[in-house]
Design a protein around this motif. Structure first.
Motif, mmCIF file in Angstrom:
data_model
loop_
_atom_site.group_PDB
_atom_site.id
_atom_site.type_symbol
_atom_site.label_atom_id
_atom_site.label_comp_id
_atom_site.label_asym_id
_atom_site.label_seq_id
_atom_site.Cartn_x
_atom_site.Cartn_y
_atom_site.Cartn_z
ATOM 1 N N UNK A 170 0.832 -1.207 0.000
ATOM 2 C CA UNK A 170 0.000 0.000 0.000
ATOM 3 C C UNK A 170 0.865 1.256 0.000
ATOM 4 N N UNK A 171 1.896 1.264 0.827
ATOM 5 C CA UNK A 171 2.777 2.431 0.895
ATOM 6 C C UNK A 171 3.508 2.647 -0.423
ATOM 7 N N UNK A 172 4.031 1.568 -1.004
ATOM 8 C CA UNK A 172 4.756 1.689 -2.272
ATOM 9 C C UNK A 172 3.815 2.101 -3.401
ATOM 10 N N UNK A 173 2.601 1.583 -3.395
ATOM 11 C CA UNK A 173 1.637 1.922 -4.440
ATOM 12 C C UNK A 173 1.281 3.403 -4.403
ATOM 13 N N UNK A 174 1.029 3.935 -3.210
ATOM 14 C CA UNK A 174 0.675 5.345 -3.096
ATOM 15 C C UNK A 174 1.821 6.237 -3.545
ATOM 16 N N UNK A 175 3.050 5.869 -3.191
ATOM 17 C CA UNK A 175 4.204 6.674 -3.614
ATOM 18 C C UNK A 175 4.334 6.668 -5.137
ATOM 19 N N UNK A 176 4.209 5.499 -5.739
ATOM 20 C CA UNK A 176 4.436 5.364 -7.171
ATOM 21 C C UNK A 176 3.310 5.989 -7.983
ATOM 22 N N UNK A 177 2.065 5.748 -7.560
ATOM 23 C CA UNK A 177 0.939 6.254 -8.336
ATOM 24 C C UNK A 177 0.837 7.769 -8.252
ATOM 25 N N UNK A 178 1.354 8.366 -7.185
ATOM 26 C CA UNK A 178 1.286 9.821 -7.048
ATOM 27 C C UNK A 178 1.983 10.511 -8.220
ATOM 28 N N UNK A 179 3.190 10.043 -8.557
ATOM 29 C CA UNK A 179 3.900 10.661 -9.677
ATOM 30 C C UNK A 179 3.305 10.255 -11.019
ATOM 31 N N UNK A 180 2.788 9.034 -11.104
ATOM 32 C CA UNK A 180 2.130 8.616 -12.349
ATOM 33 C C UNK A 180 0.913 9.491 -12.631
ATOM 34 N N UNK A 181 0.186 9.868 -11.591
ATOM 35 C CA UNK A 181 -0.984 10.733 -11.765
ATOM 36 C C UNK A 181 -0.571 12.127 -12.229
ATOM 37 N N UNK A 182 0.569 12.616 -11.738
ATOM 38 C CA UNK A 182 1.055 13.928 -12.185
ATOM 39 C C UNK A 182 1.345 13.894 -13.683
ATOM 40 N N UNK A 183 1.999 12.826 -14.128
ATOM 41 C CA UNK A 183 2.291 12.691 -15.557
ATOM 42 C C UNK A 183 0.993 12.621 -16.370
ATOM 43 N N UNK A 184 -0.019 11.920 -15.832
ATOM 44 C CA UNK A 184 -1.260 11.716 -16.584
ATOM 45 C C UNK A 184 -2.113 12.980 -16.659
ATOM 46 N N UNK A 185 -2.179 13.748 -15.569
ATOM 47 C CA UNK A 185 -3.169 14.821 -15.480
ATOM 48 C C UNK A 185 -2.593 16.237 -15.550
ATOM 49 N N UNK A 186 -1.289 16.407 -15.376
ATOM 50 C CA UNK A 186 -0.754 17.767 -15.311
ATOM 51 C C UNK A 186 -0.930 18.510 -16.625
ATOM 52 N N UNK A 187 -0.797 17.807 -17.753
ATOM 53 C CA UNK A 187 -0.974 18.473 -19.045
ATOM 54 C C UNK A 187 -2.355 19.080 -19.196
ATOM 55 N N UNK A 188 -3.384 18.324 -18.805
ATOM 56 C CA UNK A 188 -4.753 18.849 -18.874
ATOM 57 C C UNK A 188 -4.954 19.997 -17.896
ATOM 58 N N UNK A 189 -4.383 19.884 -16.701
ATOM 59 C CA UNK A 189 -4.529 20.948 -15.708
ATOM 60 C C UNK A 189 -3.871 22.239 -16.196
#
Length: 700
Positions: free
Chosen positions: A340-359
């Motif tokens: 759970x801890x590793x998943x939250x750390x990893x997905x946090x940056x993946x979400x930035x890559x996915x959504x920052x362009x639209x934001x």
């Protein structure tokens, strides 16, 4: 008859040393560890034998569990589950069903990899006690895989994977249950999106409200759904990987929390680096390329994509290395909390890559596009005026007119259509290409046809032994050559897609439709990928999707904020042209300075988003209460859970000897302060009750 094999362990035999002395030491070390490994399996009652591995210097250890030993492991698990309070496990004495192949693999794998303090063998790849153990894998079942893929591609299932199909696969059944449920849940926003796309103005407040309510409903409904699924045999709860006695494994909770806090600066550092890199690429792509007029103008637009492909994956790979080390340092006592801890750390940056362009497009490019365009152009001119005049358009007003009002819709199409098609091809087609390259490199030629020009190294088991055994060993080596299956990647793909639907589909209401169509194919392509391109996943008992549920909850909340802000910023004005889909609050603000635009647009948008956050929390509480009452309370699953708990308790109570006598010392300690001879007094021999009743009867 095929030789029965439960698991295969890959062992690193010899490496390429620099000297004869190093070679001798390396061989001696390998022999010592290999002998210790085989003895460990043999002493534990397992069958183990070694064969040449998939590549030079590698050994594969084949492991099989005799029936009697397997029954002992099963009984041990039942006792442990009973003590841990897992309602789906029954104590010894109650009827049991035959073990499925997946349950057999799980039992053996858990026994091999569990800590010695938990009664296991403690053979875990990569730990200091077993440095040469590379991996442990289960073999693919070609007959089952063929039946599985045939059923899912040609017959029966559409968008729904029923319990009968989930019972068959088991290895990753919770993931497919989640994917099937999520895909069916997309029917509603897809229908709503189609209706609003064709019959309503863009950025509709009603679509935003409906979308937010749907996202809340889906998260809360799945919370109950996985609770229902956990009552079924293939979705049992998880035992902690670390079940040692607390006195032997004491690690204060506050130390772990301090380590988690101490890791935040490193995580934030990578967040800032990645966000700055993506923002720089965005500025180059959205602004610089718009007024560049120098050489190779037609190719300069490819520069942002090249920069993204060259830099972003490297930053993510470096971060993932640090994230794993930080999570190891946090010293989690259970595998589930570590994941759970590793998943939250990893997905946090993946979400930035996915959504920052639209934001950036929604909250920077459109509201402040002209201002930023002018600022970038002025900066370039000031740095080198002579070169800038020849390479870039010097007319600021002309450059500002190049702002693309359809950029948001184009990005959504790229993310929800183009990217998903590319991902499917990468998962299904690319592995065939890569294997073909490897086969050609190894001299086998395309499709495994050997190139006679390249000399083949022949091993003993390639030319001796029964033909069937040689084919079986070749099949094992083919399994070893496959990459491990990453469940994280599949969950991350679906949660990211949910984010596009919940956060940004107000930009393009057809996004849920594209997600629905993609997931119909995803159900089949993921099954094909697991059966063909990856090692067989080792079965694990789980009762929840874990941190991914929390991620969906956060996305749902954040969606309430972004949808309200998008509606305020981009909804058509009453006097704006409907067919052009360009009339927005941002347009109504004109093109004032940056500070004026901030006060006119962004401050009200932030206040509206804050109000939406409070409304979301209220809606979630109401929805959670209603769904819990309507779906879970008095359901068949709840009754089955209660029945299983009562059966376990009744069996336990019936096995306790009620007439077991306590020792005199125990009696004295228990009844301390009571006279030992009080019950022998004549007072207790006299009973006047019957006499009083008879006397009362005579009196009446």
């Amino acid at each position: 008859m095929t030789t029965p094999v439960d698991l295969v362990l890959t062992f690193k035999g010899t490496s390429r040393p620099l000297s004869k002395q190093q070679a001798s030491e390396d061989v001696h070390s390998a022999e010592e560890e290999y002998t210790r490994l085989i003895n460990t399996f043999t002493n534990a009652g397992l069958k183990a034998t070694g064969r040449r591995g998939e590549k030079q210097g590698q050994l594969m250890v084949l492991i099989w569990t005799p029936p009697r030993r397997l029954a002992q492991l099963f009984e041990t698990q039942r006792h442990a589950d009973f003590l841990l309070g897992l309602p789906s496990s029954l104590p010894v004495g109650l009827a049991v069903s035959p073990l499925s192949h997946a349950d057999r693999l799980r039992l053996v794998h858990d026994y091999i990899t569990s800590l010695k303090a938990d009664g296991g063998l403690g053979i875990i790849p990569g730990i200091s006690q077993w440095p040469r153990v590379e991996s442990i894998l289960a073999l693919q079942d070609p007959d089952f895989n063929h039946s599985w893929i045939t059923t899912w591609t040609r017959r029966r299932i559409g968008f729904n994977v029923g319990f009968s199909e989930l019972n068959k696969i088991r290895d990753e059944s919770l993931y497919f249950a989640f994917l099937s449920s999520y895909t069916q849940a997309l029917f509603f926003p897809s229908a709503v999106g189609l209706m609003f796309w064709f019959f309503s103005s863009p950025y509709s407040p009603w679509y935003s409200v409906i979308l937010t309510i749907w996202s809340v409903w889906w998260v809360e409904w799945w919370r109950i759904r996985e609770k229902e699924l956990s009552r079924r045999p293939q979705f049992q709860g998880e035992r902690g990987k670390s079940g040692e006695d607390n006195s032997a494994q004491a690690f204060p909770w506050w130390k772990r929390e301090l380590r988690i806090v101490a890791s935040l600066p490193i995580i934030l550092f990578f967040v800032v680096i990645l966000a700055a890199l993506l923002t720089a690429i965005f500025i180059v792509e959205a602004f610089v390329t718009q007024f560049y007029q120098g050489p190779l103008q037609e190719y300069i637009s490819l520069a942002p994509s090249i920069l993204f492909a060259a830099l972003v994956p490297r930053v993510l790979a470096l971060y993932q290395t640090f994230a794993r080390r930080l999570t190891d340092w946090e010293n989690h006592d259970h595998q589930s909390s570590f994941d759970a801890s590793l998943t939250m750390k990893t997905f946090a940056l993946s979400a930035i890559v996915a959504y920052l362009g639209l934001a950036l497009s929604a909250f920077v490019y459109v509201p402040f596009g002209s201002t930023v365009m002018g600022a970038v152009q002025n900066y370039i001119v000031q740095v080198d005026r002579e070169s800038a005049m020849s390479l870039f358009d010097s007319d600021i007003h002309k450059a500002q007119t190049k702002i693309d009002p359809s950029r948001l819709q184009n990005q959504m199409f790229a993310y929800t259509v183009t990217n998903q098609v590319v991902d499917t091809l990468r998962e299904i087609v690319l592995p065939y290409v890569m294997r073909g390259v490897v086969e050609v490199k190894n001299g086998k030629g395309i499709g495994g046809l050997r190139d006679n020009k390249k000399k083949k190294v022949v091993f003993d088991d390639d030319k001796t032994g029964p033909v069937e055994e040689r084919k079986f060993l070749d099949e094992i080596r083919r399994n070893i050559a496959l990459p491990d299956y990453s469940l994280f990647g599949d969950y991350a793909e679906m949660i990211t897609q949910f984010g596009y639907v919940a956060l940004w589909s107000n930009i393009w209401p057809l996004a849920p439709v594209m997600a629905l169509l993609n997931n119909w194919l995803e159900l089949r392509s993921d099954a094909f990928k697991i059966a063909t391109h990856n090692r067989r996943p080792l079965p694990v008992r789980v009762d929840t999707i874990g941190p991914w549920l929390d991620s969906m909850g956060f996305i749902s909340w954040f969606g309430a904020l972004t949808n309200s802000a998008l509606v305020y910023l981009f909804r058509p004005q009453d006097n704006g042209p409907f067919t052009a889909r360009l009339g927005t609050t941002a347009d109504a603000a004109g093109q004032p300075g940056l500070s004026t635009t901030w006060h006119v647009l962004m401050v009200p948008a932030l206040l509206i988003a804050l109000s939406s956050s409070h409304a979301y929390l209220l809606a979630r509480s109401i929805m959670r209460h209603i769904i819990h009452r309507a779906v879970w309370k008095s359901s068949d699953e709840e009754r089955l859970l209660q029945k299983a708990q009562n059966e376990v308790k009744s069996f336990y109570l019936n096995t306790v000897r009620a007439d077991e006598e306590m020792s005199e010392l125990a009696v004295a300690q228990l009844t301390q302060g009571s006279p030992a001879t009080a019950g022998e007094s004549a007072f207790w021999d006299q009973d006047d009750g019957l006499e009083e009743l008879r006397q009362a009867s005579k009196t009446a």
